[in-house]
Motif scaffolding. Structure first.
Motif, mmCIF file in Angstrom:
data_model
loop_
_atom_site.group_PDB
_atom_site.id
_atom_site.type_symbol
_atom_site.label_atom_id
_atom_site.label_comp_id
_atom_site.label_asym_id
_atom_site.label_seq_id
_atom_site.Cartn_x
_atom_site.Cartn_y
_atom_site.Cartn_z
ATOM 1 N N GLY A 1 0.827 -1.209 0.000
ATOM 2 C CA GLY A 1 0.000 0.000 0.000
ATOM 3 C C GLY A 1 0.854 1.248 0.000
ATOM 4 O O GLY A 1 1.928 1.277 0.617
ATOM 5 N N ALA A 2 0.365 2.283 -0.701
ATOM 6 C CA ALA A 2 1.024 3.591 -0.682
ATOM 7 C C ALA A 2 -0.055 4.663 -0.716
ATOM 8 O O ALA A 2 -0.963 4.606 -1.548
ATOM 9 C CB ALA A 2 1.957 3.749 -1.881
ATOM 10 N N VAL A 3 0.031 5.599 0.208
ATOM 11 C CA VAL A 3 -0.891 6.740 0.255
ATOM 12 C C VAL A 3 -0.024 7.990 0.208
ATOM 13 O O VAL A 3 0.893 8.144 1.026
ATOM 14 C CB VAL A 3 -1.734 6.711 1.555
ATOM 15 C CG1 VAL A 3 -2.602 7.971 1.663
ATOM 16 C CG2 VAL A 3 -2.596 5.455 1.606
ATOM 17 N N VAL A 4 -0.296 8.862 -0.767
ATOM 18 C CA VAL A 4 0.528 10.062 -0.921
ATOM 19 C C VAL A 4 -0.358 11.299 -0.744
ATOM 20 O O VAL A 4 -1.370 11.457 -1.422
ATOM 21 C CB VAL A 4 1.218 10.106 -2.304
ATOM 22 C CG1 VAL A 4 1.996 11.406 -2.461
ATOM 23 C CG2 VAL A 4 2.152 8.913 -2.467
ATOM 24 N N SER A 5 0.056 12.145 0.190
ATOM 25 C CA SER A 5 -0.648 13.398 0.476
ATOM 26 C C SER A 5 0.198 14.538 -0.073
ATOM 27 O O SER A 5 1.191 14.937 0.541
ATOM 28 C CB SER A 5 -0.810 13.545 1.994
ATOM 29 O OG SER A 5 -1.313 14.815 2.296
ATOM 30 N N PRO A 6 -0.187 15.105 -1.235
ATOM 31 C CA PRO A 6 0.709 16.067 -1.877
ATOM 32 C C PRO A 6 0.813 17.395 -1.137
ATOM 33 O O PRO A 6 1.847 18.043 -1.200
ATOM 34 C CB PRO A 6 0.104 16.250 -3.272
ATOM 35 C CG PRO A 6 -1.316 15.830 -3.163
ATOM 36 C CD PRO A 6 -1.373 14.802 -2.066
ATOM 37 N N VAL A 7 -0.230 17.804 -0.440
ATOM 38 C CA VAL A 7 -0.156 19.089 0.270
ATOM 39 C C VAL A 7 0.671 18.932 1.546
ATOM 40 O O VAL A 7 1.517 19.775 1.864
ATOM 41 C CB VAL A 7 -1.570 19.628 0.587
ATOM 42 C CG1 VAL A 7 -1.465 20.989 1.256
ATOM 43 C CG2 VAL A 7 -2.397 19.726 -0.685
ATOM 44 N N TRP B 1 2.757 7.458 3.045
ATOM 45 C CA TRP B 1 2.791 6.353 4.001
ATOM 46 C C TRP B 1 2.761 5.075 3.178
ATOM 47 O O TRP B 1 1.960 4.964 2.231
ATOM 48 C CB TRP B 1 1.569 6.381 4.920
ATOM 49 C CG TRP B 1 1.496 7.577 5.825
ATOM 50 C CD1 TRP B 1 2.009 7.697 7.081
ATOM 51 C CD2 TRP B 1 0.818 8.817 5.565
ATOM 52 N NE1 TRP B 1 1.706 8.927 7.613
ATOM 53 C CE2 TRP B 1 0.972 9.642 6.700
ATOM 54 C CE3 TRP B 1 0.093 9.324 4.475
ATOM 55 C CZ2 TRP B 1 0.448 10.924 6.787
ATOM 56 C CZ3 TRP B 1 -0.434 10.600 4.555
ATOM 57 C CH2 TRP B 1 -0.255 11.385 5.695
ATOM 58 N N THR B 2 3.618 4.136 3.521
ATOM 59 C CA THR B 2 3.692 2.908 2.735
ATOM 60 C C THR B 2 3.746 1.691 3.660
ATOM 61 O O THR B 2 4.151 1.793 4.829
ATOM 62 C CB THR B 2 4.958 2.877 1.846
ATOM 63 O OG1 THR B 2 6.110 2.960 2.690
ATOM 64 C CG2 THR B 2 4.956 3.995 0.833
#
Ligand code: IPD
Length: 279
Positions: A131-137, A142-143
């Protein structure tokens, strides 16, 4: 190679899947963040308040193309488009913008979520392996890789920090994340649950991105989280990040999380919270 639900990919393959998930999620996050038009046209889905923007569509198309190019035999399920069947037993489950309403209002809490799962994400028995969640702001990712832990990545510095869920076990002092669906009848039910929970906890946060909420639980910045009505794309990556950070993610009966209910946090808090939200 074909993987069954109970057979994990070898560590090298997992690392490759994890690197791919983070790479495509970062590229999609850059697209939605840097490409945000001043005026966002929307259409609606399950209700008048369930919006989809042109950038949800573009982000999903980019994710689909990149994942198909890298792994043409895997399946693909996204929030906005048609499913693609695969032959490897691995399906990519993506939310091209989780937190679309925040994105619409130019509020910071939105993310791109990418997971590789075994089993059909449209059925009851599937499990995320990457899993990978990317918060650009926030400029954070988180991986997690199954069996290999979870990490927060500071995208500005490249720093990588292993994650572990918070240690608060007293529900009365716990900060709890939750979210609400888009249908009026679902929201009425969620409001009734909230009436039970709110007087019994430190406070509630409704940040507007389920994938981010789950990662914040893994990061110890929320003590626990619950929500009914989550779809596989909201849940797949964040669920693995929580469990690889030492937390538990359960459904209404305490087993696998379901669309009916997801409760996440450390084991003691989940044990205290689950009965309240499944009454
Ligand atoms: C939504 C967000 C929200 C949650 C909703 C989801 P979307 O996802 O994660 O926080 O409460 O249940 O549908 O529609 O922005 O991808």
């Amino acid at each position: 190679m074909t993987w069954a639900t109970d057979q994990l990919p070898d560590p090298q393959t997992l690392r490759e899947l994890g690197a791919l998930a983070l790479r495509v999620a970062r590229a999609a996050a850059t697209l939605v963040h840097e490409g945000r038009p001043d005026r966002l046209d929307t259409s609606t889905k399950s209700s008048d308040t369930d919006v989809v923007t042109i950038m949800d569509t573009r982000s999903e198309a980019q994710l689909r193309t990149a994942l198909r190019a890298a792994r043409p035999a895997d399946g693909f399920v996204g929030e906005e488009g048609e499913d693609l069947a695969g032959t490897t037993g691995i399906t990519w489950v993506v939310d091209p913008i989780d937190g679309t309403v925040n994105y619409l209002y130019d509020l910071p809490m939105y993310a791109v979520s990418v997971a590789a799962v075994l089993g059909s994400p449209r059925g009851p028995a599937w499990r995320p392996v990457v899993g990978a969640v990317v918060s650009p702001v926030l400029n954070l990712a988180w991986t997690a890789l199954v069996g290999q832990g979870a990490a927060r990545h500071d995208l500005a510095t490249g720093a990588r920090t292993p994650l572990s869920v918070g240690t608060q076990t007293d529900l009365g002092h716990a900060l709890i994340g939750t979210g609400f669906g888009y249908r009026a009848d679902t929201r009425a039910e969620q409001a009734r649950t909230l009436v039970e929970v709110l007087p019994r906890v430190r406070d509630i946060r409704r940040l507007g991105s389920a994938a981010t909420d789950l990662c914040l639980v893994a990061d110890g910045r929320l003590d626990a989280y619950y929500e009914s009505g989550l779809k596989p794309w909201d849940l797949a990556a964040g669920r693995l990040v929580v469990s690889e950070a030492g937390g538990v993610v359960v459904g209404p009966a305490g087993g696998e999380p379901t669309e009916e209910m997801v409760v996440a946090g450390n084991a003691a808090l989940v044990a205290a919270l689950r009965p309240l939200v499944t009454r």
